[in-house]
Design a protein around this motif. Structure first.
Motif, short mmCIF file in Angstrom:
data_model
loop_
_atom_site.label_atom_id
_atom_site.label_comp_id
_atom_site.label_asym_id
_atom_site.label_seq_id
_atom_site.Cartn_x
_atom_site.Cartn_y
_atom_site.Cartn_z
N ALA A 17 10.35 -16.68 46.74
CA ALA A 17 9.26 -15.79 46.33
C ALA A 17 7.95 -16.55 46.53
O ALA A 17 7.97 -17.76 46.79
CB ALA A 17 9.40 -15.39 44.86
N TYR A 18 6.85 -15.83 46.45
CA TYR A 18 5.52 -16.41 46.62
C TYR A 18 4.72 -16.18 45.34
O TYR A 18 4.78 -15.10 44.76
CB TYR A 18 4.80 -15.76 47.81
CG TYR A 18 5.50 -16.01 49.13
CD1 TYR A 18 6.57 -15.21 49.53
CD2 TYR A 18 5.11 -17.06 49.96
CE1 TYR A 18 7.23 -15.45 50.73
CE2 TYR A 18 5.77 -17.29 51.17
CZ TYR A 18 6.82 -16.48 51.54
OH TYR A 18 7.48 -16.72 52.73
N ILE A 19 3.99 -17.21 44.90
CA ILE A 19 3.19 -17.09 43.68
C ILE A 19 1.71 -17.28 44.01
O ILE A 19 1.36 -18.02 44.94
CB ILE A 19 3.62 -18.09 42.59
CG1 ILE A 19 3.75 -19.50 43.15
CG2 ILE A 19 4.90 -17.62 41.92
CD1 ILE A 19 4.08 -20.55 42.12
N THR A 20 0.88 -16.59 43.24
CA THR A 20 -0.57 -16.57 43.48
C THR A 20 -1.29 -16.80 42.16
O THR A 20 -0.94 -16.19 41.14
CB THR A 20 -0.97 -15.20 44.07
OG1 THR A 20 -0.30 -15.04 45.32
CG2 THR A 20 -2.47 -15.10 44.28
N PRO A 21 -2.28 -17.70 42.13
CA PRO A 21 -2.99 -17.97 40.86
C PRO A 21 -3.90 -16.81 40.46
O PRO A 21 -4.57 -16.22 41.32
CB PRO A 21 -3.82 -19.22 41.17
CG PRO A 21 -4.00 -19.21 42.65
CD PRO A 21 -2.79 -18.54 43.23
N VAL A 22 -3.88 -16.49 39.16
CA VAL A 22 -4.78 -15.46 38.61
C VAL A 22 -5.37 -16.02 37.32
O VAL A 22 -4.83 -16.96 36.74
CB VAL A 22 -4.04 -14.14 38.31
CG1 VAL A 22 -3.32 -13.61 39.53
CG2 VAL A 22 -3.04 -14.32 37.15
N THR A 23 -6.51 -15.46 36.87
CA THR A 23 -7.04 -15.86 35.55
C THR A 23 -7.13 -14.63 34.66
O THR A 23 -7.49 -13.54 35.12
CB THR A 23 -8.43 -16.52 35.66
OG1 THR A 23 -9.33 -15.60 36.26
CG2 THR A 23 -8.39 -17.82 36.44
N ILE A 24 -6.79 -14.84 33.38
CA ILE A 24 -6.76 -13.74 32.41
C ILE A 24 -7.55 -14.17 31.18
O ILE A 24 -7.32 -15.27 30.66
CB ILE A 24 -5.32 -13.39 31.97
CG1 ILE A 24 -4.35 -13.35 33.16
CG2 ILE A 24 -5.29 -12.06 31.23
CD1 ILE A 24 -2.89 -13.13 32.78
N GLY A 25 -8.47 -13.34 30.71
CA GLY A 25 -9.10 -13.53 29.41
C GLY A 25 -10.33 -14.41 29.40
O GLY A 25 -10.80 -14.90 30.43
N THR A 26 -10.82 -14.62 28.15
CA THR A 26 -12.04 -15.40 27.91
C THR A 26 -11.78 -16.38 26.78
O THR A 26 -11.44 -15.92 25.68
CB THR A 26 -13.19 -14.44 27.48
OG1 THR A 26 -13.24 -13.33 28.37
CG2 THR A 26 -14.52 -15.17 27.49
N PRO A 27 -11.84 -17.66 26.99
CA PRO A 27 -12.01 -18.35 28.28
C PRO A 27 -10.81 -18.10 29.18
O PRO A 27 -9.73 -17.73 28.68
CB PRO A 27 -12.14 -19.82 27.89
CG PRO A 27 -11.39 -19.94 26.62
CD PRO A 27 -11.61 -18.66 25.88
N PRO A 28 -10.96 -18.24 30.50
CA PRO A 28 -9.89 -17.86 31.45
C PRO A 28 -8.62 -18.70 31.29
O PRO A 28 -8.69 -19.91 31.16
CB PRO A 28 -10.51 -18.09 32.83
CG PRO A 28 -11.72 -18.91 32.62
CD PRO A 28 -12.17 -18.73 31.21
N GLN A 29 -7.49 -18.00 31.26
CA GLN A 29 -6.18 -18.65 31.25
C GLN A 29 -5.58 -18.44 32.64
O GLN A 29 -5.54 -17.33 33.13
CB GLN A 29 -5.28 -18.02 30.18
CG GLN A 29 -5.84 -18.12 28.75
CD GLN A 29 -4.97 -17.41 27.73
OE1 GLN A 29 -3.73 -17.47 27.78
NE2 GLN A 29 -5.62 -16.73 26.79
N THR A 30 -5.13 -19.54 33.29
CA THR A 30 -4.61 -19.43 34.66
C THR A 30 -3.09 -19.34 34.66
O THR A 30 -2.41 -20.17 34.04
CB THR A 30 -5.06 -20.65 35.50
OG1 THR A 30 -6.48 -20.67 35.56
CG2 THR A 30 -4.50 -20.56 36.93
#
Ligand SMILES: CC[C@H](C)[C@H](NC(=O)[C@@H](NC[C@H](O)[C@@H](N)CC(C)C)C(C)C)C(=O)N[C@@H](Cc1ccccc1)C(=O)OC
Length: 331
Positions: A17-30
């Motif tokens: 599988a392939y994974i991609t970094p994302v950020t969620i929330g404030t402050p950002p969680q990766t």
């Protein structure tokens, strides 16, 4: 607006599988998510996931985000074709992929994940890129990241440039001419029930002649292998010394030393060739001399799936205009 982010193989030996970094929330969680055009829920390992079901995954903690809001009374529960499953509750929060931010994105927090998710330690969840009709949140279905972002994208598209045992990219809002050669050939998408379903114009085994025959299937970035009608599989594996359809291993296997033909599929008049190396997918168990094929039968699934083994042989444009269409180019 546009966005661009890497699609990294979870296991550098095989492209499971392939994974991609994302950020969620404030402050950002990766977190690292599996972008999945074969489903439409954005769900993550979270502070609500039982610790016994977490094995090294990063988790999203909504209580540590000042912009997180619980969607009261909303739950989700999803089952995938491989039998894996997960379920939980739902928050909205700020969500970003490669510089592209959506506020108020539904982020589905896992309260239960099946064992195959627990054992995939580098995958912190999924980002569904199918049509929002497939979203499982109840009683109020939620929109995918792509549907939420679409109106602010320079162009209502995203592209998948997956690669063999190296990082590729997902681009949102633009088509990068540097990523492909020749022309992009578009074919219509059947939106019902919500997959990116298209019809291939046929196939060829190795240097054999092209068999013109419509093959309907899902362009699914979240499925590792290609699943096609059994007649195509027998035509392919007939050319592979020692190949058998093994009940024990649940599919076509062959000696890792076998010489494999390439597999060509048609998109209209265009032709795409999957190299033999992609089809010699992986040893059935660590160090085995028996290899599992990247082409398998769709007989048990009920739908044909053009998974990563095929997608990484092309540059693929998922065009979300009305009506939607899917574009394929060589690279
Ligand atoms: C919302 C459900 C999503 C859309 C789910 N999607 C899928 O299973 C599709 N994509 C599968 C995913 O790409 C999966 N391989 C991701 C990994 C990380 C688990 C398959 C069919 C190509 C589905 O169709 N689930 C079927 C279960 C199923 C599917 C195919 C065959 C058999 C059974 C269902 O019925 O959901 C209600």
């Amino acid at each position: 607006a546009t966005g661009s982010a890497a699609a990294v193989p979870v296991d550098e030996r095989f492209d499971i599988a392939y994974i991609t970094p994302v950020t969620i929330g404030t402050p950002p969680q990766t977190l690292q998510l599996d972008f999945d055009t074969g489903s439409s829920d954005l769900w993550v390992f979270s502070s609500h996931t039982p610790p016994s079901q977490i094995r090294g995954q990063e988790v999203y903690a909504p209580n540590k985000s000042s912009t997180a809001k619980l969607l009261d009374g909303q739950t989700w529960s999803i089952t995938y074709g491989d039998g894996s499953a997960s379920r939980g509750n739902v928050y909205t929060d700020n969500f970003a992929v490669g510089g592209l931010t959506v506020e108020g994105q539904a982020v589905e927090c896992a309260q239960q994940v099946s064992s195959s998710f627990t054992s995939e330690e580098h995958m912190d969840g999924l980002l569904g890129l199918g049509f929002s009709t497939l979203n499982t949140v109840s009683p109020k279905g939620q929109l995918t990241f792509f549907d939420n972002a679409k109106s602010k994208l320079d162009s209502p598209v995203f592209t998948a440039d997956l690669k063999y045992r190296e990082a590729g990219t997902y681009d949102f809002g633009f088509i990068d001419k540097a990523k492909y050669t020749g022309e992009i050939v578009y074919v219509p998408v059947e939106m019902d029930p919500g997959y990116w379903t298209f019809t291939s114009s046929g196939y060829a085994v190795g240097s054999g002649n092209f068999n013109a025959a419509p093959i309907s299937g899902i362009a699914d970035t979240g499925t590792s292998l290609v699943y096609l009608p059994n007649s195509i599989l027998t035509a392919y594996y007939r050319q592979v010394q020692g190949a058998t359809n093994s009940a024990n291993y649940g599919g076509y296997v062959f000696p890792c030393s076998a010489t494999l033909p390439a597999f060509t599929f048609g998109i209209g008049e265009a032709r795409f060739t999957i190299p033999p190396a992609y089809i010699s997918y992986a040893p059935v168990t660590e160090g085995s001399a028996t290899c599992f094929g990247g082409l398998q039968s769709s007989r048990g699934i009920g739908v044909n799936i053009w998974g990563d083994v095929a997608l990484k042989a092309a540059f693929v444009v998922y065009n979300g205009e009305n009506p939607p269409k899917i574009g394929w180019a060589n690279k």
